[in-house]
Design an enzyme around this catalytic site. Structure first.
Site, PDB file in Angstrom:
ATOM      1  N   CYS A  50       0.821  -1.215   0.000  1.00 36.82           N
ATOM      2  CA  CYS A  50       0.000   0.000   0.000  1.00 36.82           C
ATOM      3  C   CYS A  50       0.851   1.260   0.000  1.00 36.82           C
ATOM      4  O   CYS A  50       0.381   2.336  -0.386  1.00 36.82           O
ATOM      5  CB  CYS A  50      -0.946   0.004   1.196  1.00 36.82           C
ATOM      6  SG  CYS A  50      -0.116  -0.094   2.793  1.00 36.82           S
ATOM      7  N   GLY A 189     -16.457  -6.046  13.896  1.00 37.70           N
ATOM      8  CA  GLY A 189     -16.392  -4.812  13.119  1.00 37.70           C
ATOM      9  C   GLY A 189     -15.196  -4.846  12.198  1.00 37.70           C
ATOM     10  O   GLY A 189     -14.056  -4.912  12.667  1.00 37.70           O
TER      11      GLY A 189
END
Length: 421
Positions: A50, A189
């Site tokens: 990334c 989550g």
């Protein structure tokens, strides 16, 4: 031959541009092979994360190697070479090893000291070696870099200086349990923080990592990507899962708590949510909210700075070791020739001895052979050490020629190589 690194990284490029210049995991093997077919490229390895896309290469000439690597990347990403060049940083010769050692230890990462880059570099190296695009130089450089990074991680306990709230939460869990063998973690989550936490947890040693998200398909997708110990669970099983795991990290974005914890629960809970995901009804719980986690991060800032400086101080010696090895590459045929020459003489002497002493049994022959080989190895050990040291001096070519003449190896023609060849 020259070492070269062509880099597109966060120093020059914002995220929206880095996204355009990234390779998927599936594309990297193909790209390695195609680049290796380009002119001037002798060895190559590609890594894409990334924060960076980089090509490490050994090229026959700097100007041609730089051109063909740039052209390859420009064509892959559908840019003209002129437009593409302004995004690229090129490092050559001595600076390449230094750059690699900084990258692989996390010193050049957006979050300094982050440990994930080591695993990413190992994966990139394994892919390139599998595709056959690396050779003696990149193989040695990357093995040395991986070993160095592992040593720095162990020596300075890099993983303990957590770099994100998710990593800090995982570190707190590891501190609580010591060994994670046989332990089960739930991650609730799967936004950016939760997803990164799941990725980090997947290779920490948990026996199971269970993923729960209000959209079940997202949990299933990430579990499929990670595989191994990672499994998805339906969100409607949240209460049951949390009560039955050893630890749970909550990282959902919600206005109301998802879970109520009372003193009956033994699960260690790390709550990264703002607002908090867990309603706590007891002070006896093993519960850490985001403020606790930030305290861990803040306390690590000074330790991290010192750690980074200590690692940086060790890089010059590591770079020097690599370039001494590289300078000595041209002496390898001479050393190999000396060993073969010595073993040939030893073999002839041994055969002659057996003809003169046919009464020797197999044990006696083995003992004699072993000692003859030992004598030869001891005799050539000193000369090999000396010629290695002489091979990196300005007069190396003459010294090597003289060495070959002394040992009757005039047939070996060795070119002197230095950092510029």
């Amino acid at each position: 031959m020259y070492l070269m690194c062509v880099s597109l990284n966060y120093h020059q490029l914002p995220l929206d541009l880095r996204e355009k210049f990234s390779f998927t995991k599936e594309e990297v093997p193909k790209a390695d092979k195609l680049l290796n077919d380009e002119k001037s490229i002798l060895e190559n390895l590609l890594i894409s994360t990334c924060n960076r896309t980089e090509v490490y290469a050994v090229v026959d000439q700097i100007h041609t190697g730089r051109y063909y690597i740039r052209r390859f990347l420009a064509e892959w990403f559908h840019y003209t070479i002129d437009d593409f060049t302004k995004f690229v940083t090129v490092t050559t010769k001595d600076a390449v090893a230094e750059h690699l050692f900084k990258v692989i230890t996390g010193l050049d990462s957006l979050i300094k000291g982050e440990p994930q880059i080591l695993g990413q570099m190992k994966d990139a190296f394994q892919i390139a070696t599998k595709e056959g695009t690396t050779g003696a130089i990149l193989n040695h450089l990357f093995r040395q870099a991986i070993t160095f990074s592992k040593r720095m991680h162990t020596k300075y306990r890099v993983s303990e200086l957590a770099q994100s709230s998710g990593q800090a939460g995982l570190h707190q869990i590891k501190m609580q349990f010591g060994s994670l063998e046989g332990k089960t973690l739930a991650v609730v989550g799967l936004g950016q923080i939760g997803k990164h936490t799941a990725y980090n947890a997947s290779n920490m040693g948990f026996s199971k990592v269970l993923l729960l998200n209000r959209t079940d398909s997202k949990a299933e997708q990430i579990a499929t990507e990670l595989q191994g110990v990672v499994e998805a669970r339906p969100f409607n099983q949240l209460a049951t899962v949390v009560h039955n795991v050893d630890a749970a990290i909550f990282a959902a974005t919600v206005k109301q708590p998802l879970f109520k914890a009372d003193e009956q629960i033994s699960t260690m809970i790390v709550d990264l949510g703002v607002p908090r995901n867990v309603a706590v009804n007891s002070t006896k719980l093993k519960y850490y909210d985001v403020d606790h986690v930030h305290m861990i991060l803040n306390s690590n800032d000074e330790k991290r700075r010192l750690m980074i400086q200590k690692i940086a101080n060790e890089i010059p010696q590591e770079v020097n070791d690599f370039y001494i090895w590289e300078k000595q590459l041209h002496i390898v045929p001479v050393i190999r020739g000396l060993r073969e020459h010595s073993l040939r003489i030893e073999g002839e002497a041994y055969d002659s001895l057996l003809r003169k002493l046919p009464e020797l049994d197999s044990h006696e022959r083995k003992v004699i052979s072993k000692h003859m080989k030992s004598i030869v190895n001891q005799m050539i050990k000193g000369p090999i050490k000396e010629i290695k040291e002489l091979s990196v001096t300005p007069g190396a070519t003459a010294d090597i020629d003289f060495f070959c003449k002394i040992f009757g190896m005039d047939n070996l023609k060795v070119e002197n190589q230095n950092n510029d060849k």
